[in-house]
Write a protein that holds these residues in place. Sequence first.
Motif, PDB file in Angstrom:
ATOM      1  N   PRO A   1       0.819  -1.224   0.000  1.00 56.85           N
ATOM      2  CA  PRO A   1       0.000   0.000   0.000  1.00 56.85           C
ATOM      3  C   PRO A   1       0.848   1.268   0.000  1.00 56.85           C
ATOM      4  CG  PRO A   1      -0.933  -1.599   1.499  1.00 56.85           C
ATOM      5  CD  PRO A   1       0.383  -2.170   1.049  1.00 56.85           C
ATOM      6  N   GLU A   2       2.043   1.172   0.614  1.00 59.82           N
ATOM      7  CA  GLU A   2       2.906   2.364   0.688  1.00 59.82           C
ATOM      8  C   GLU A   2       3.589   2.665  -0.641  1.00 59.82           C
ATOM      9  OE1 GLU A   2       1.804   0.857   4.412  1.00 59.82           O
ATOM     10  OE2 GLU A   2       2.977  -0.216   2.874  1.00 59.82           O
ATOM     11  N   THR A   3       3.805   1.655  -1.479  1.00 55.15           N
ATOM     12  CA  THR A   3       4.527   1.864  -2.743  1.00 55.15           C
ATOM     13  C   THR A   3       3.613   1.816  -3.967  1.00 55.15           C
ATOM     14  OG1 THR A   3       5.001  -0.511  -2.990  1.00 55.15           O
ATOM     15  CG2 THR A   3       6.595   0.825  -1.751  1.00 55.15           C
ATOM     16  N   ALA A   4       2.316   1.576  -3.766  1.00 54.01           N
ATOM     17  CA  ALA A   4       1.406   1.353  -4.894  1.00 54.01           C
ATOM     18  C   ALA A   4       1.342   2.520  -5.860  1.00 54.01           C
ATOM     19  CB  ALA A   4       0.003   1.033  -4.365  1.00 54.01           C
ATOM     20  N   PHE A   5       1.486   3.750  -5.364  1.00 54.44           N
ATOM     21  CA  PHE A   5       1.301   4.913  -6.225  1.00 54.44           C
ATOM     22  C   PHE A   5       2.575   5.746  -6.392  1.00 54.44           C
ATOM     23  CE2 PHE A   5      -2.694   4.320  -3.698  1.00 54.44           C
ATOM     24  CZ  PHE A   5      -3.389   3.644  -4.693  1.00 54.44           C
ATOM     25  N   ARG A   6       3.705   5.175  -6.019  1.00 56.20           N
ATOM     26  CA  ARG A   6       4.943   5.961  -6.043  1.00 56.20           C
ATOM     27  C   ARG A   6       5.677   5.920  -7.372  1.00 56.20           C
ATOM     28  NH1 ARG A   6       7.698   4.697  -0.100  1.00 56.20           N
ATOM     29  NH2 ARG A   6       6.041   5.660   1.164  1.00 56.20           N
ATOM     30  N   SER A   7       5.440   4.911  -8.177  1.00 58.63           N
ATOM     31  CA  SER A   7       6.179   4.803  -9.436  1.00 58.63           C
ATOM     32  C   SER A   7       5.265   4.302 -10.536  1.00 58.63           C
ATOM     33  CB  SER A   7       7.371   3.863  -9.286  1.00 58.63           C
ATOM     34  OG  SER A   7       6.934   2.560  -8.944  1.00 58.63           O
ATOM     35  N   PHE A   8       5.653   4.575 -11.781  1.00 58.23           N
ATOM     36  CA  PHE A   8       4.867   4.150 -12.941  1.00 58.23           C
ATOM     37  C   PHE A   8       5.282   2.739 -13.340  1.00 58.23           C
ATOM     38  CE2 PHE A   8       4.212   3.548 -17.444  1.00 58.23           C
ATOM     39  CZ  PHE A   8       2.933   4.034 -17.644  1.00 58.23           C
ATOM     40  N   VAL A   9       4.322   1.821 -13.331  1.00 58.81           N
ATOM     41  CA  VAL A   9       4.571   0.446 -13.748  1.00 58.81           C
ATOM     42  C   VAL A   9       3.582   0.116 -14.858  1.00 58.81           C
ATOM     43  CG1 VAL A   9       4.628  -1.978 -13.080  1.00 58.81           C
ATOM     44  CG2 VAL A   9       5.372  -0.221 -11.456  1.00 58.81           C
ATOM     45  N   ALA A  10       4.089  -0.070 -16.094  1.00 63.59           N
ATOM     46  CA  ALA A  10       3.225  -0.364 -17.227  1.00 63.59           C
ATOM     47  C   ALA A  10       2.661  -1.783 -17.106  1.00 63.59           C
ATOM     48  CB  ALA A  10       3.993  -0.213 -18.531  1.00 63.59           C
ATOM     49  N   VAL A  11       1.430  -1.950 -17.528  1.00 64.47           N
ATOM     50  CA  VAL A  11       0.768  -3.258 -17.521  1.00 64.47           C
ATOM     51  C   VAL A  11       0.467  -3.638 -18.965  1.00 64.47           C
ATOM     52  CG1 VAL A  11      -1.234  -4.572 -16.751  1.00 64.47           C
ATOM     53  CG2 VAL A  11      -0.233  -2.823 -15.251  1.00 64.47           C
ATOM     54  N   PRO A  12       0.994  -4.760 -19.450  1.00 61.24           N
ATOM     55  CA  PRO A  12       0.766  -5.173 -20.839  1.00 61.24           C
ATOM     56  C   PRO A  12      -0.723  -5.240 -21.182  1.00 61.24           C
ATOM     57  CG  PRO A  12       2.446  -6.555 -19.828  1.00 61.24           C
ATOM     58  CD  PRO A  12       1.863  -5.724 -18.731  1.00 61.24           C
ATOM     59  N   GLY A  13      -1.080  -4.626 -22.326  1.00 60.35           N
ATOM     60  CA  GLY A  13      -2.464  -4.667 -22.789  1.00 60.35           C
ATOM     61  C   GLY A  13      -3.397  -3.695 -22.102  1.00 60.35           C
ATOM     62  N   GLU A  14      -2.888  -2.848 -21.210  1.00 63.17           N
ATOM     63  CA  GLU A  14      -3.718  -1.891 -20.485  1.00 63.17           C
ATOM     64  C   GLU A  14      -3.319  -0.463 -20.821  1.00 63.17           C
ATOM     65  OE1 GLU A  14      -6.259  -1.854 -18.557  1.00 63.17           O
ATOM     66  OE2 GLU A  14      -6.577  -3.960 -18.013  1.00 63.17           O
ATOM     67  N   GLN A  15      -4.291   0.422 -20.880  1.00 63.05           N
ATOM     68  CA  GLN A  15      -3.978   1.840 -21.074  1.00 63.05           C
ATOM     69  C   GLN A  15      -3.563   2.510 -19.773  1.00 63.05           C
ATOM     70  OE1 GLN A  15      -7.264   4.542 -21.804  1.00 63.05           O
ATOM     71  NE2 GLN A  15      -8.767   2.984 -21.216  1.00 63.05           N
ATOM     72  N   TRP A  16      -3.879   1.869 -18.641  1.00 65.06           N
ATOM     73  CA  TRP A  16      -3.559   2.432 -17.340  1.00 65.06           C
ATOM     74  C   TRP A  16      -2.350   1.729 -16.734  1.00 65.06           C
ATOM     75  CZ3 TRP A  16      -6.191   6.563 -17.611  1.00 65.06           C
ATOM     76  CH2 TRP A  16      -7.517   6.574 -18.043  1.00 65.06           C
ATOM     77  N   ASP A  17      -1.603   2.482 -15.950  1.00 64.45           N
ATOM     78  CA  ASP A  17      -0.482   1.885 -15.230  1.00 64.45           C
ATOM     79  C   ASP A  17      -0.999   1.137 -14.003  1.00 64.45           C
ATOM     80  OD1 ASP A  17       0.341   3.858 -12.623  1.00 64.45           O
ATOM     81  OD2 ASP A  17      -0.995   4.704 -14.153  1.00 64.45           O
ATOM     82  N   LEU A  18      -0.097   0.437 -13.327  1.00 62.76           N
ATOM     83  CA  LEU A  18      -0.490  -0.408 -12.202  1.00 62.76           C
ATOM     84  C   LEU A  18      -1.141   0.396 -11.082  1.00 62.76           C
ATOM     85  CD1 LEU A  18      -0.563  -3.153 -10.804  1.00 62.76           C
ATOM     86  CD2 LEU A  18       1.782  -2.737 -10.003  1.00 62.76           C
ATOM     87  N   GLY A  19      -0.557   1.540 -10.744  1.00 65.31           N
ATOM     88  CA  GLY A  19      -1.115   2.350  -9.659  1.00 65.31           C
ATOM     89  C   GLY A  19      -2.539   2.793  -9.948  1.00 65.31           C
ATOM     90  N   THR A  20      -2.801   3.174 -11.199  1.00 65.81           N
ATOM     91  CA  THR A  20      -4.148   3.600 -11.574  1.00 65.81           C
ATOM     92  C   THR A  20      -5.123   2.435 -11.506  1.00 65.81           C
ATOM     93  OG1 THR A  20      -3.254   5.328 -13.019  1.00 65.81           O
ATOM     94  CG2 THR A  20      -5.541   4.661 -13.387  1.00 65.81           C
ATOM     95  N   LEU A  21      -4.687   1.250 -11.940  1.00 66.80           N
ATOM     96  CA  LEU A  21      -5.554   0.076 -11.871  1.00 66.80           C
ATOM     97  C   LEU A  21      -5.911  -0.270 -10.433  1.00 66.80           C
ATOM     98  CD1 LEU A  21      -3.946  -2.240 -14.587  1.00 66.80           C
ATOM     99  CD2 LEU A  21      -6.104  -0.983 -14.736  1.00 66.80           C
ATOM    100  N   ILE A  22      -4.949  -0.095  -9.543  1.00 65.32           N
ATOM    101  CA  ILE A  22      -5.213  -0.368  -8.127  1.00 65.32           C
ATOM    102  C   ILE A  22      -6.238   0.624  -7.581  1.00 65.32           C
ATOM    103  CG2 ILE A  22      -4.210  -0.343  -5.804  1.00 65.32           C
ATOM    104  CD1 ILE A  22      -1.595  -1.343  -7.116  1.00 65.32           C
ATOM    105  N   ARG A  23      -6.072   1.892  -7.933  1.00 67.55           N
ATOM    106  CA  ARG A  23      -7.013   2.913  -7.452  1.00 67.55           C
ATOM    107  C   ARG A  23      -8.413   2.669  -8.027  1.00 67.55           C
ATOM    108  NH1 ARG A  23      -6.553   7.412  -4.726  1.00 67.55           N
ATOM    109  NH2 ARG A  23      -4.268   7.361  -4.839  1.00 67.55           N
ATOM    110  N   LEU A  24      -8.489   2.304  -9.303  1.00 66.87           N
ATOM    111  CA  LEU A  24      -9.790   2.024  -9.901  1.00 66.87           C
ATOM    112  C   LEU A  24     -10.445   0.803  -9.233  1.00 66.87           C
ATOM    113  CD1 LEU A  24      -8.965   2.573 -13.690  1.00 66.87           C
ATOM    114  CD2 LEU A  24     -10.359   4.033 -12.195  1.00 66.87           C
ATOM    115  N   GLN A  25      -9.641  -0.168  -8.861  1.00 64.96           N
ATOM    116  CA  GLN A  25     -10.159  -1.339  -8.149  1.00 64.96           C
ATOM    117  C   GLN A  25     -10.735  -0.912  -6.802  1.00 64.96           C
ATOM    118  OE1 GLN A  25     -10.119  -4.718  -9.195  1.00 64.96           O
ATOM    119  NE2 GLN A  25     -11.396  -5.057  -7.386  1.00 64.96           N
ATOM    120  N   ALA A  26     -10.027  -0.049  -6.097  1.00 62.46           N
ATOM    121  CA  ALA A  26     -10.488   0.429  -4.779  1.00 62.46           C
ATOM    122  C   ALA A  26     -11.758   1.243  -4.911  1.00 62.46           C
ATOM    123  CB  ALA A  26      -9.388   1.245  -4.112  1.00 62.46           C
TER     124      ALA A  26
END
Length: 277
Positions: free
Chosen positions: A245-270
């Motif tokens: 939870p502390e590192t989820a939004f600190r860096s950009f991590v690309a996700v194959p096949g997604e327009q959103w990065d990992l942090g954005t996907l986590i926030r959208l899930q929440a």
Amino acid sequence: MSITIGTRINCVLPHAGRGIVYGIHGEQQPGSVRVIGGIFHSGGAAHFDIVFDNGHISRKVPESIIRGVQWSIMPEIATAEQIAEALAYSACLKAEKANAAELAAQRFAAEVERLRTDPAHARLKQGDDSASGKLAAQNIRAELKAAFPGIRFGVRKAHWGSVSVTWTDGPTEKRVGEIVNKYQGGHFNGMDDIYERADSPWTSVFGGSKYVFTSREFSAEMIARAIEALFATHRGLDGIERPTPETAFRSFVAVPGEQWDLGTLIRLQAVDMEAGQ
């Protein structure tokens, strides 16, 4: 070109279109009309009454305007009968609009009376404050407390006519919006760059605000749940290191096949999750 009673014209403005001149006031001086840069109009001495095919009427349009860049004078001349029909159609539309407005006003008043006497809303305060947000904020607090017991909401009158609602975890913004959005008494029209008031029976009885803003924050526990749910259902995350939870939004991590990065996907899930579910 001389303009006479019955001259057909065309105007490109949204409310206009094709129309007929049915009245002329003053003496025409077409030779004196000047248009500078397509914006500034001057000259002319006459004014014209025009009935448009859509029923709209414009009275005493200056000669400099009707001979300007937004208007075209057509060669056709309408007959007296055609002018009478156009004016009758305009009058009919005006009467229909007046009747519709009267009916809408009656329905509005009836709904106001129903809300004032409905025991389902007995907990809410009533008053004559459809714009400042003060009464709206009080009733928003009462409604949220009843709907979501145990959740701490911050309801503040941020500035004149605006109310902000904040909370952590708890219900989704969609569920909260279903309660608080009815207190907003209008919207911003970006096309015309103006705010448009739209009072409702609800805001007339229980208070309204120019804007109602909602903002939901997430605890570390909620972010952890979102990470767990995302990694359990999203196949494209294979091989990607699971953040905390502390590192989820600190860096950009690309996700194959997604327009959103990992942090954005986590926030959208929440965003789609509720605390306790």
